[in-house]
Design a protein around this motif. Sequence first.
Motif, PDB file in Angstrom:
ATOM      1  N   ALA A  98       0.827  -1.207   0.000  1.00 16.45           N
ATOM      2  CA  ALA A  98       0.000   0.000   0.000  1.00 16.45           C
ATOM      3  C   ALA A  98       0.861   1.257   0.000  1.00 16.45           C
ATOM      4  O   ALA A  98       0.572   2.231  -0.705  1.00 16.45           O
ATOM      5  CB  ALA A  98      -0.938  -0.007   1.206  1.00 16.45           C
ATOM      6  N   SER A  99       1.937   1.240   0.774  1.00 17.78           N
ATOM      7  CA  SER A  99       2.808   2.411   0.879  1.00 17.78           C
ATOM      8  C   SER A  99       3.565   2.673  -0.428  1.00 17.78           C
ATOM      9  O   SER A  99       3.646   3.809  -0.895  1.00 17.78           O
ATOM     10  CB  SER A  99       3.808   2.227   2.020  1.00 17.78           C
ATOM     11  OG  SER A  99       3.140   2.032   3.244  1.00 17.78           O
ATOM     12  N   THR A 100       4.119   1.609  -1.018  1.00 17.69           N
ATOM     13  CA  THR A 100       4.839   1.798  -2.286  1.00 17.69           C
ATOM     14  C   THR A 100       3.881   2.182  -3.399  1.00 17.69           C
ATOM     15  O   THR A 100       4.230   2.994  -4.271  1.00 17.69           O
ATOM     16  CB  THR A 100       5.615   0.523  -2.660  1.00 17.69           C
ATOM     17  OG1 THR A 100       4.730  -0.600  -2.661  1.00 17.69           O
ATOM     18  CG2 THR A 100       6.740   0.265  -1.673  1.00 17.69           C
ATOM     19  N   PHE A 102       1.184   3.974  -3.012  1.00 20.20           N
ATOM     20  CA  PHE A 102       0.909   5.393  -2.792  1.00 20.20           C
ATOM     21  C   PHE A 102       2.044   6.259  -3.332  1.00 20.20           C
ATOM     22  O   PHE A 102       1.813   7.296  -3.970  1.00 20.20           O
ATOM     23  CB  PHE A 102       0.712   5.656  -1.303  1.00 20.20           C
ATOM     24  CG  PHE A 102       0.742   7.115  -0.934  1.00 20.20           C
ATOM     25  CD1 PHE A 102      -0.351   7.932  -1.177  1.00 20.20           C
ATOM     26  CD2 PHE A 102       1.882   7.681  -0.367  1.00 20.20           C
ATOM     27  CE1 PHE A 102      -0.317   9.286  -0.857  1.00 20.20           C
ATOM     28  CE2 PHE A 102       1.924   9.020  -0.034  1.00 20.20           C
ATOM     29  CZ  PHE A 102       0.815   9.830  -0.294  1.00 20.20           C
ATOM     30  N   LEU A 103       3.285   5.842  -3.088  1.00 22.30           N
ATOM     31  CA  LEU A 103       4.436   6.630  -3.546  1.00 22.30           C
ATOM     32  C   LEU A 103       4.513   6.663  -5.070  1.00 22.30           C
ATOM     33  O   LEU A 103       4.858   7.689  -5.664  1.00 22.30           O
ATOM     34  CB  LEU A 103       5.724   6.062  -2.954  1.00 22.30           C
ATOM     35  CG  LEU A 103       5.887   6.282  -1.443  1.00 22.30           C
ATOM     36  CD1 LEU A 103       7.045   5.444  -0.903  1.00 22.30           C
ATOM     37  CD2 LEU A 103       6.119   7.758  -1.140  1.00 22.30           C
ATOM     38  N   ALA A 105       1.897   6.436  -7.015  1.00 23.98           N
ATOM     39  CA  ALA A 105       0.795   7.320  -7.414  1.00 23.98           C
ATOM     40  C   ALA A 105       1.152   8.785  -7.180  1.00 23.98           C
ATOM     41  O   ALA A 105       0.673   9.669  -7.915  1.00 23.98           O
ATOM     42  CB  ALA A 105      -0.477   6.956  -6.643  1.00 23.98           C
ATOM     43  N   ALA A 106       1.968   9.064  -6.173  1.00 18.90           N
ATOM     44  CA  ALA A 106       2.398  10.430  -5.871  1.00 18.90           C
ATOM     45  C   ALA A 106       3.592  10.852  -6.727  1.00 18.90           C
ATOM     46  O   ALA A 106       4.196  11.888  -6.456  1.00 18.90           O
ATOM     47  CB  ALA A 106       2.745  10.552  -4.394  1.00 18.90           C
TER      48      ALA A 106
END
Length: 245
Positions: A98-100, A102-103, A105-106
């Motif tokens: 989930a964190s990667t 998000f990164l 996507a950002a």
Amino acid sequence: MNTEITAIFARLPLPRFLREDGAMLAGFLGTAALALGFLKFASEVTEGETLAIDRHILRGLRTAADPAVPVGPAWLTQAFVDVTALGGVTVLALVTLASTGFLFAARKPATAMSVAFAIVGGSLYAVGLKLVFERPRPDVVPHLVDAVGLSFPSGHATNSAIVYLTLGALLARAQERGAVRAYLIGIAILLTMLVGFSRIWLGVHWPSDVAAGWCAGAVWALLCWIVERALQRRHAVEAPGEARG
């Protein structure tokens, strides 16, 4: 913790490169201190010096009448059963994905890849440490959850420190307010400590396993922070607030 150190150096009347190098030096010193702490635990465990206090703590968390029953209310044990899952492979893998995601996507692909490599590498590092010491799990009280494999250091404690401290530091660096940074780092530390203590409460790890796991995980997280700071200075990894593409 790392963001607070950086903030302190940022307020000093020094050239920018000295402030950044000072923050990285502080991180290195913290890593060295934690590494020495881990080596101290490892030495004492190898020599059997922690066994007496380990047994005392595990037995002290169980009722005198029945060592299979923890002290305190039943809901507390159920809560620790739930909390211990936060340090399991499945949950940590989902948090990492989930964190990667998000990164990415950002528009921070380099940061996403560095986080993924740090966490995957950390999990292999934790397995390697277990194979070095080959300590069996405690048998002085019944286990309240299923647990297999070796005991030292605690994989749950090590991996939760690696994942939550790494992500906490990453999120904190993107915040401008000191109170928000302190909150994020505090939550990361709290989660790491709760997961570790749950392993002791459930009887599947010696307390020294967990303490060593905290040290080992924090060492890895700090080393990853130092490497990422160096990569940011070379523009190989996005700086806070920077996006690509």
